[in-house]
Each structure stands twice: as structure tokens, then as C-alpha cells.
Design a protein around this motif. Structure first.
Motif, PDB file in Angstrom:
ATOM      1  N   ALA A 158     -19.976 -94.898 -67.371  1.00  0.00           N
ATOM      2  CA  ALA A 158     -21.658 -94.901 -67.561  1.00  0.00           C
ATOM      3  C   ALA A 158     -21.631 -93.888 -68.940  1.00  0.00           C
ATOM      4  CB  ALA A 158     -22.238 -94.560 -66.481  1.00  0.00           C
ATOM      5  N   LEU A 159     -22.512 -94.533 -69.569  1.00  0.00           N
ATOM      6  CA  LEU A 159     -23.360 -93.851 -70.625  1.00  0.00           C
ATOM      7  C   LEU A 159     -24.751 -93.711 -70.435  1.00  0.00           C
ATOM      8  CD1 LEU A 159     -23.515 -92.771 -73.627  1.00  0.00           C
ATOM      9  CD2 LEU A 159     -23.787 -94.961 -74.535  1.00  0.00           C
ATOM     10  N   VAL A 160     -24.900 -92.645 -70.226  1.00  0.00           N
ATOM     11  CA  VAL A 160     -26.428 -92.270 -69.891  1.00  0.00           C
ATOM     12  C   VAL A 160     -27.209 -91.348 -70.708  1.00  0.00           C
ATOM     13  CG1 VAL A 160     -28.067 -91.193 -68.073  1.00  0.00           C
ATOM     14  CG2 VAL A 160     -25.960 -92.133 -67.349  1.00  0.00           C
ATOM     15  N   THR A 161     -28.248 -91.644 -71.439  1.00  0.00           N
ATOM     16  CA  THR A 161     -28.715 -90.927 -72.456  1.00  0.00           C
ATOM     17  C   THR A 161     -30.012 -90.207 -71.996  1.00  0.00           C
ATOM     18  OG1 THR A 161     -30.350 -92.735 -72.943  1.00  0.00           O
ATOM     19  CG2 THR A 161     -28.618 -92.973 -74.157  1.00  0.00           C
ATOM     20  N   GLY A 162     -30.182 -89.230 -72.738  1.00  0.00           N
ATOM     21  CA  GLY A 162     -31.151 -88.294 -72.070  1.00  0.00           C
ATOM     22  C   GLY A 162     -30.710 -87.620 -70.718  1.00  0.00           C
ATOM     23  N   ALA A 163     -29.528 -87.532 -70.459  1.00  0.00           N
ATOM     24  CA  ALA A 163     -28.821 -87.090 -69.285  1.00  0.00           C
ATOM     25  C   ALA A 163     -28.703 -85.309 -69.181  1.00  0.00           C
ATOM     26  CB  ALA A 163     -27.439 -87.593 -69.139  1.00  0.00           C
ATOM     27  N   ALA A 222     -12.809 -91.126 -74.880  1.00  0.00           N
ATOM     28  CA  ALA A 222     -13.081 -90.249 -73.852  1.00  0.00           C
ATOM     29  C   ALA A 222     -12.627 -91.032 -72.416  1.00  0.00           C
ATOM     30  CB  ALA A 222     -14.381 -89.669 -73.186  1.00  0.00           C
ATOM     31  N   PHE A 223     -12.971 -92.174 -72.029  1.00  0.00           N
ATOM     32  CA  PHE A 223     -12.469 -92.940 -70.854  1.00  0.00           C
ATOM     33  C   PHE A 223     -12.064 -94.103 -71.182  1.00  0.00           C
ATOM     34  CE2 PHE A 223     -16.133 -90.081 -69.700  1.00  0.00           C
ATOM     35  CZ  PHE A 223     -15.235 -89.228 -68.787  1.00  0.00           C
ATOM     36  N   GLY A 224     -12.106 -94.751 -72.466  1.00  0.00           N
ATOM     37  CA  GLY A 224     -11.504 -96.267 -72.489  1.00  0.00           C
ATOM     38  C   GLY A 224     -12.209 -97.240 -72.680  1.00  0.00           C
ATOM     39  N   GLY A 225     -13.730 -97.046 -72.482  1.00  0.00           N
ATOM     40  CA  GLY A 225     -14.700 -98.177 -72.857  1.00  0.00           C
ATOM     41  C   GLY A 225     -16.106 -97.707 -72.222  1.00  0.00           C
ATOM     42  N   ILE A 226     -16.933 -98.578 -71.820  1.00  0.00           N
ATOM     43  CA  ILE A 226     -18.112 -98.470 -71.239  1.00  0.00           C
ATOM     44  C   ILE A 226     -18.594 -99.603 -70.162  1.00  0.00           C
ATOM     45  CG2 ILE A 226     -20.570 -98.395 -71.516  1.00  0.00           C
ATOM     46  CD1 ILE A 226     -20.158 -97.178 -74.271  1.00  0.00           C
ATOM     47  N   ASP A 227     -18.970 -99.413 -69.099  1.00  0.00           N
ATOM     48  CA  ASP A 227     -19.324-100.529 -67.959  1.00  0.00           C
ATOM     49  C   ASP A 227     -20.698-100.448 -67.826  1.00  0.00           C
ATOM     50  OD1 ASP A 227     -16.408-101.006 -67.567  1.00  0.00           O
ATOM     51  OD2 ASP A 227     -16.464 -99.271 -66.798  1.00  0.00           O
ATOM     52  N   LEU A 228     -21.441 -99.210 -67.784  1.00  0.00           N
ATOM     53  CA  LEU A 228     -22.737 -99.152 -67.349  1.00  0.00           C
ATOM     54  C   LEU A 228     -23.572 -98.169 -68.585  1.00  0.00           C
ATOM     55  CD1 LEU A 228     -25.180 -98.885 -65.339  1.00  0.00           C
ATOM     56  CD2 LEU A 228     -23.845 -97.195 -64.284  1.00  0.00           C
ATOM     57  N   VAL A 229     -24.614 -98.827 -68.905  1.00  0.00           N
ATOM     58  CA  VAL A 229     -25.393 -98.124 -69.899  1.00  0.00           C
ATOM     59  C   VAL A 229     -26.676 -97.891 -69.262  1.00  0.00           C
ATOM     60  CG1 VAL A 229     -26.491 -98.215 -72.242  1.00  0.00           C
ATOM     61  CG2 VAL A 229     -24.255 -99.188 -71.968  1.00  0.00           C
ATOM     62  N   VAL A 230     -27.234 -96.700 -69.509  1.00  0.00           N
ATOM     63  CA  VAL A 230     -28.660 -96.180 -69.003  1.00  0.00           C
ATOM     64  C   VAL A 230     -29.414 -95.732 -70.084  1.00  0.00           C
ATOM     65  CG1 VAL A 230     -30.034 -95.121 -67.207  1.00  0.00           C
ATOM     66  CG2 VAL A 230     -27.831 -95.897 -66.658  1.00  0.00           C
ATOM     67  N   ASN A 231     -30.147 -96.801 -70.434  1.00  0.00           N
ATOM     68  CA  ASN A 231     -31.451 -96.084 -71.567  1.00  0.00           C
ATOM     69  C   ASN A 231     -32.347 -95.309 -70.785  1.00  0.00           C
ATOM     70  OD1 ASN A 231     -30.603 -97.214 -74.199  1.00  0.00           O
ATOM     71  ND2 ASN A 231     -30.789 -99.190 -73.338  1.00  0.00           N
ATOM     72  N   ASN A 232     -32.205 -94.101 -70.809  1.00  0.00           N
ATOM     73  CA  ASN A 232     -33.076 -93.098 -70.465  1.00  0.00           C
ATOM     74  C   ASN A 232     -33.830 -91.887 -71.384  1.00  0.00           C
ATOM     75  OD1 ASN A 232     -34.212 -91.392 -68.003  1.00  0.00           O
ATOM     76  ND2 ASN A 232     -32.890 -89.899 -69.181  1.00  0.00           N
ATOM     77  N   ALA A 233     -33.240 -92.087 -72.417  1.00  0.00           N
ATOM     78  CA  ALA A 233     -33.826 -90.839 -73.490  1.00  0.00           C
ATOM     79  C   ALA A 233     -35.435 -91.226 -73.508  1.00  0.00           C
ATOM     80  CB  ALA A 233     -32.810 -90.856 -74.538  1.00  0.00           C
ATOM     81  N   GLY A 234     -36.159 -90.330 -73.658  1.00  0.00           N
ATOM     82  CA  GLY A 234     -37.471 -90.512 -73.836  1.00  0.00           C
ATOM     83  C   GLY A 234     -38.520 -89.347 -74.192  1.00  0.00           C
ATOM     84  N   LEU A 235     -39.355 -89.346 -74.539  1.00  0.00           N
ATOM     85  CA  LEU A 235     -40.500 -88.460 -74.663  1.00  0.00           C
ATOM     86  C   LEU A 235     -41.851 -89.035 -74.605  1.00  0.00           C
ATOM     87  CD1 LEU A 235     -41.025 -87.139 -78.213  1.00  0.00           C
ATOM     88  CD2 LEU A 235     -39.918 -89.421 -77.685  1.00  0.00           C
TER      89      LEU A 235
END
Length: 684
Positions: free
Chosen positions: A428-433, A498-511
Motif C-alpha cells: 500500500a502507498l498511503v499519502t498523508g500517512a 522497497a517492496f517490489g511494486g504497488i497494489d493499493l493506493v490511498v490518496n489521503n494527503a490533504g489540507l
């Protein structure tokens, strides 16, 4: 055998301390490799009499982190009595089940296949280890002669035999026949040492390992892998890492043909040197030898046969061709060796992929397994270097490798493994995490078995969260400004490496900046749209390249807002950009569906406690709009909902889990409200 003045706890304490010291140095043994034991006496609670016991590292586990609970505890007289009923090597596997009838008390950990070696050898303390130097001699074509040359009669050669009861009998006989010996080299496998005390056994183990190292260094040729092949030299580090990031999604997708895998990348000097040399193909084809090695790396790796600087598209095409050939070759290996009682084939994809000039990609069911597989192949490279330096590398036969890889005991061990968690193998790639909702999502993904790229503008908070989740085998921190195109590309590349790829993207970054229309500046508008609308677009676009290239499907989740569908006062910029995000969900769901990528959104509302946005001034602003105290804002939002319950970051994380854990496989383009029921936000 035991010191009659020692307390019953002494052998155990000494064993654990010795094991931890030996296991802490990778020159002595690889991760989870080898086993150690001690013999002593304890009181039988039934008879009140002393009984001789053997404590031996149980099945699984690691010497470096061994504790008393990782030890199997058996009655020595009962284990030795098994000699009288041993049915022979052709019924070897039956003896492991017999160990259960030799346990003392609750018995501790499950006894391993090497228990017989420790119990039958007439020495109070026994170490069985897998040092690179020892295995180098064990796998040399003339290993027996080299062992004598290296050690004289102090260390004895034992021809290859599959681990088990007969090997224990063999070593016990050699120990009895060679009282001057401190240990032995096990052909194709490793070393065993013994001693009258724990300190003596440890000293003998280290003597064998260090003497072998010195012998190899003093007698070995300068370039055991041959000359450097033009075109295979390591690329400069920046180009090497960029090339690895470009190749990894494709390689991971290929390695996940039978079942999803997590990846690990290694470009250490010993790997790059091996890949550059003329003997690469021939040695790689021979495969590894020590059972610990090939059980984790498969019998051999997949090797790219193109120059280091070949065009990426050409490399990707060739990797796909080589993968098909590898699968066919592995199937043929299985068919040649399998019998009616053999377990079913476990998958024909490579666990190790070698790319000259770039490095090694290794794979496993989780990050730790993938990393350890790579570490074991580095061990194998060291073994091959040592053997080739003084002789010729000659691993055990294919038939013997198959007999261990598809051993009924190994299959039973795999069957005992706990079921994977719902998000196992998901990256998982989680922005604003680094805080708030993003942090809660990262925590939930990790708790459910996934790996997490913790991305945040603030690297310090991202690093803190990644550490809380368990460190680099679970999570990595990446600093990223999602409004910056190059920064987003670097963030995704870092996650891939880091992990080989991405399966889950969470667009969370915000203000959010809460202002009336007439007070909203162009800068206010641009800032919020850059981070949330433009940022989500950039992240989704860059991640989609990886998702498509992997060919494994995936999920993109937008953390939008109730404000994307409900009009409220003094909130033009924030609400407009949330509406933009909401429609991106629909657009991308339509576009990415043919690639198996599902795109969904979550519309939270009133997430005050634990929220990074509310803590940054948004809470005070909204409280002023509604005429309540800031500390009462969460309760205020809750009162206006149908359920009357406050919404927390964990509730948003629950929704992410529900969308991605496997139960909603036919759902895309959906927005889920997480707002405790705001009627005005009902989707129509």
C-alpha cells in the motif's frame, strides 16, 4: 556427561546464550539456519528422580533470537532407545513422529529433523551450523581431501546424507571412532561441532569456521568467478537504482504468476561482482546446495542474458521470454523427480531473478521472506566463490534437492503455518500517512498483513509512523510533496524499490482553509487544488503505470469528503477540490477497470479527534463557523448525524479495509460515506 554441580537451569541458559552469540554473526550461520543443543538432568515430577534430557532448538526459529520457549525438550533415554526400532533410511520420515513420544513434560517447541544428530552424538553440547566457509568446503568437488588438508584429523568429513535419523547415527559413529575430532564437515550441507562444555562447543564451532575462512583466503585463486564480461559491469548507482525501479513491477508480476509475492532488491558488491563474471550462467544453473538455501531460493535463479545498458523495453520483453522458459524448466524438474506420494507442485515461478549490472530481485510471501531469500542467495554466492577458489563447485544432485524441497516433512511444516492475513502480499502507498486518517489507514493495512509506503510531506512524522508499524520489513517512510510531478515519481519509485511494486493506493494527503468566497485568495484555491485535485491525479497516474505493468490488478482509494456532495458555508476551495476528487474516482474506475484496477472513494465527515487537518487550524475555523468551542466540535458533528456517533480516523481505515480486503471484488466507482449518517450527503 553433565556437570553434576550445575543446576538444571544452567544447560538451558548456557545453550540460549551460546546460540544467540553464534547466530548474531552471519559468518557463523544464516538466518534461521542450523540448530544447537545441550544435555543435562532435571527432576522427573512423576518419579521424583533425576532424568537425562536434551534441549535442542525446535523446528523453525533463529539462533540469533532463540529463547527457552524455542527449545524442544526430550528425554535422552527415550530418543536413544529409538535406535533399536529405527526401520532404516527408506522409512526415515517416520522417526520425526516418534520424537513426540520422547518429549519431557509439555515438550516445548516441535522437534526438528536434526534432533537425532544432537541426541545421538555422545557430547553434552552440539552445534550444527551453516557457515559460508564450511559449506564452501562441503560443496567443493574434492571436499573430503580439502577437509583433511585444512584440518588434519581434527575435523572429519561426512558424505552427503539427507538430514534425519540416519545422519544422526552416522555422525555419532564418526564421533565415537575419532575421539580427537572436534567436529565434522557435512558434505553438501554444513558443519557440526561438539564439546564437553558449552564454551568448548562454541570454541570448536568457531575454530572450524575461522580455520576454513583462513584456508580459503590463503589457498584460493584471485578471481574464482572468472573475468569480467564486457557489458555486465555494474551501472552507476543512480542509473542502477532507476533501472531496478523500472524493471521491478514487471519482474514482480512474473514472479507472482502462481501466487502474489512481495519483493526485495539487493545490489551489494558481492552480488554485482558475481553478475559481472564469466561463470555466472554456469554456476547459477548448478543451483544452491545447502537445504536452507534452496528451500528459500528454489533450486536455481532466473538470469537475464542481456547487457546492463540494454534498452528497458528489450529487457522487459526478454524477461518475459525467460520467465516462460523458467516455468517450463521447473515443471520438467518436478516431473522428472516427483513420485506418486510427492506433494503437488508449489509454483513454478523464480524466487531469485538476477540482472547483470543492476542487481538481484528476490521474492517471498512477505517482505521478510523476500529479504531472507536474497540473503540466502548471497550466502550461496559466497559458497560458490569459496568452492571455486580452491576446487570446483559441486552441489548435491537434482534428485536430492527435490527430495528435500518436496519432502513430506517440509510439506507438513508448510501446512502448519498460520493462514495468511487478509492483506498479506499487498503493498500500500498511503499519502498523508504521517498523521490522522492516513496514519490510521497505514496502521490497519500493516495489522492486516500488508506492507506500507508511509508517504508524507513531513519526513519526521512519516518515519515515526513507519517505525511504529515495524520498520523496513513492514513499512518505509518517504518524503513527498504530492503536488510536485517529479516528487511523486520519486515517491512511487521508492515504494517500488522497497517492496517490489504497488497494489493499493490511498490518496489521503490533504489540507483545508475555511474561508468565505470573498476572502478566498487565488493562492488558497491553488494550494488546495494542487495538493488534493492535482496531487491525487499525479499519484494515481504514476501508480497506475506500476499497477498496469505488474498485471496483478489493484485498488486506488480516494479519501474524499462529505463536502464533495454537500454545500456548506465558507468552504468554496476545499469543497470544490473534494468534488474534483470524487469525479476522478468515477473517471478512473471506467478507465482502469480493464486492467483489473478498482477505484473507489470514501466520504468522511466530522473526523476531528486525531485529524491532522483539524489540528492545523481547520478545527478552530469550523468551530467558529458553527458557533461552538473547538474542543466540542467532534460532539457537535456527531449530534447532527442520524447515528449520533462521532467519527474517528479508525472508522475511515475500516472502510479502506472493507473495500480492499477481498470481499468486494466486483465493486468499483463507489463512494462510501463514513459520516454517521448525514442525510444531505446521501448519494443519489
Amino acid at each position: 556427561m553433565s556437570d553434576p554441580t550445575a543446576s538444571p537451569a544452567d544447560p538451558v541458559r548456557q545453550l540460549v546464550e551460546r546460540s544467540n552469540r553464534l547466530g548474531a554473526d552471519p559468518r557463523n550461520t544464516n538466518y534461521a539456519g542450523g540448530n544447537t543443543s545441550a544435555k543435562g538432568t532435571a527432576v522427573d515430577p512423576v518419579t521424583g528422580r533425576d532424568v537425562e534430557l536434551v534441549w535442542v532448538k525446535g523446528s523453525g526459529g533463529d539462533l540469533g533470537t532463540l529463547t527457552e520457549r524455542n527449545l524442544a525438550v526430550l528425554r535422552l533415554d527415550r530418543v536413544r532407545a529409538l535406535v533399536d526400532v529405527y526401520p532404516g533410511a527408506d522409512r526415515e520420515d517416520e522417526m520425526v513422529a516418534a520424537f513426540d513420544y520422547c518429549l519431557h513434560g509439555k515438550g516445548g517447541a516441535a522437534p526438528s529433523i536434526d534432533t537425532a544428530m544432537h541426541a545421538l552424538v555422545d557430547a553434552p553440547h552440539v552445534d550444527h551450523l551453516h557457515p559460508d566457509s564450511g559449506i564452501a568446503l562441503a560443496t567443493a568437488a574434492d571436499g573430503e581431501q580439502l577437509t583433511e588438508q585444512c584440518f588434519g584429523d581434527r575435523v572429519v568429513w561426512v558424505p552427503w546424507r539427507r538430514p534425519g535419523f540416519q545422519l544422526g547415527l552416522d555422525i555419532a559413529a564418526i564421533r565415537a571412532a575419532n575421539p580427537q575430532a572436534v567436529g565434522c564437515i557435512l558434505g553438501g550441507h554444513g558443519i557440526t561441532a561438539w564439546g564437553a562444555t558449552s564454551a568448548e562447543a562454541e570454541a570448536h564451532s568457531l575454530e572450524i569456521i575461522r580455520t576454513a575462512e583462513t584456508f580459503l583466503a590463503g589457498h584460493g585463486v584471485a578471481e574464482p568467478f572468472g573475468a569480467v564480461v564486457p557489458g555486465r559491469e555494474p551501472l552507476p548507482e543512480d542509473r542502477r537504482r532507476a533501472r531496478a525501479a523500472a524493471l521491478f513491477p514487471t519482474v514482480r508480476g512474473l514472479a507472482s504468476t502462481d501466487r502474489p509475492q512481495v519483493g526485495h532488491f539487493t545490489d551489494s558488491p558481492e552480488v554485482l561482482e558475481f553478475l559481472a563474471r564469466e561463470k555466472l550462467a554456469a554456476l547459477a544453473e548448478l543451483g544452491t546446495s545447502c537445504p536452507d538455501h534452496f528451500l528459500r531460493t528454489k533450486v536455481k535463479p532466473m538470469v537475464l542474458d542481456l547487457p546492463a545498458d540494454a534498452p528497458v523495453d528489450q529487457v522487459l520483453d526478454r524477461l518475459r521470454e525467460l520467465h516462460q522458459a523458467y516455468r517450463a524448466d521447473y515443471q520438467a524438474y518436478y516431473d522428472r523427480n516427483a513420485g506418486p506420494a510427492s506433494p503437488a507442485i508449489r509454483g513454478a515461478d523464480p524466487a531469485i531473478v538476477l540482472v547483470p549490472g543492476v542487481g538481484m530481485f528476490s521474492f517471498g510471501k512477505d517482505k521478510q521472506t523476500a529479504r531472507v531469500a536474497g540473503e540466502f542467495y548471497v550466502n550461496a554466492i559466497n559458497v560458490m566463490r569459496g568452492a571455486e577458489s580452491v576446487s570446483r563447485y559441486a552441489p548435491i544432485s537434482e534428485a536430492e534437492k527435490f527430495a528435500i524441497e518436496y519432502w513430506a516433512l517440509e510439506e507438513a511444516k508448510l501446512q502448519r503455518m498460520p493462514a495468511p492475513k487478509p492483506l498479506a502480499t499487498r503493498i500500500a502507498l498511503v499519502t498523508g500517512a504521517g498523521s490522522g486518517i492516513g496514519r490510521a489507514i497505514a496502521q490497519r493495512v500493516a495489522a492486516e498483513g500488508g506492507c506500507v509506503v508511509v508517504a508524507d510531506l513531513n519526513l519526521d512524522t512519516a518515519t515515526t509512523v513507519a517505525g511504529e508499524l515495524g520498520g523496513p520489513d513492514v513499512a518505509v517512510a518517504v518524503q513527498a510533496d504530492v503536488s510536485d510531478e517529479d516528487g511523486v515519481a520519486a515517491m512511487v519509485a521508492a515504494g517500488v524499490l522497497a517492496f517490489g511494486g504497488i497494489d493499493l493506493v490511498v490518496n489521503n494527503a490533504g489540507l483545508s482553509l475555511s474561508k468565505p468566497l470573498l476572502e478566498t485568495t487565488v493562492r488558497d484555491w491553488d494550494l488546495q487544488h494542487d495538493v488534493m485535485a492535482k496531487g491525487s491525479f499525479l499519484v494515481s497516474r504514476e501508480a497506475a503505470r506500476v499497477l498496469i505493468e505488474q498485471g496483478m490488478g489493484g485498488d486506488i482509494i480516494y479519501i474524499s469528503s462529505k463536502n464533495s456532495v454537500v454545500a456548506g458555508p465558507n468552504n468554496i476551495a476545499y469543497s470544490a477540490t473534494k468534488a474534483d476528487q470524487a469525479h476522478q474516482v468515477r473517471l478512473l474506475a471506467a478507465e482502469l477497470g480493464p486492467h483489473g484496477v478498482r477505484v473507489n472513494g470514501i466520504n468522511p465527515d466530522g473526523v476531528v479527534r486525531g485529524s491532522g487537518i483539524f489540528a492545523s487550524g481547520w478545527g478552530a475555523s469550523r468551530a467558529a463557523v458553527y458557533g461552538v468551542k473547538e474542543e466540542d466540535l467532534g460532539a457537535f458533528y456527531a449530534k447532527r448525524t442520524l447515528l449520533g456517533r462521532e467519527v474517528l480516523p479508525d472508522h475511515v481505515a475500516d472502510a479502506v479495509f472493507a473495500l480492499t480486503a477481498g470481499d468486494l471484488t466486483r465493486t468499483t466507482g463507489l463512494h462510501i460515506p463514513v459520516d454517521s449518517g448525514v442525510a444531505a450527503a446521501f448519494l443519489r
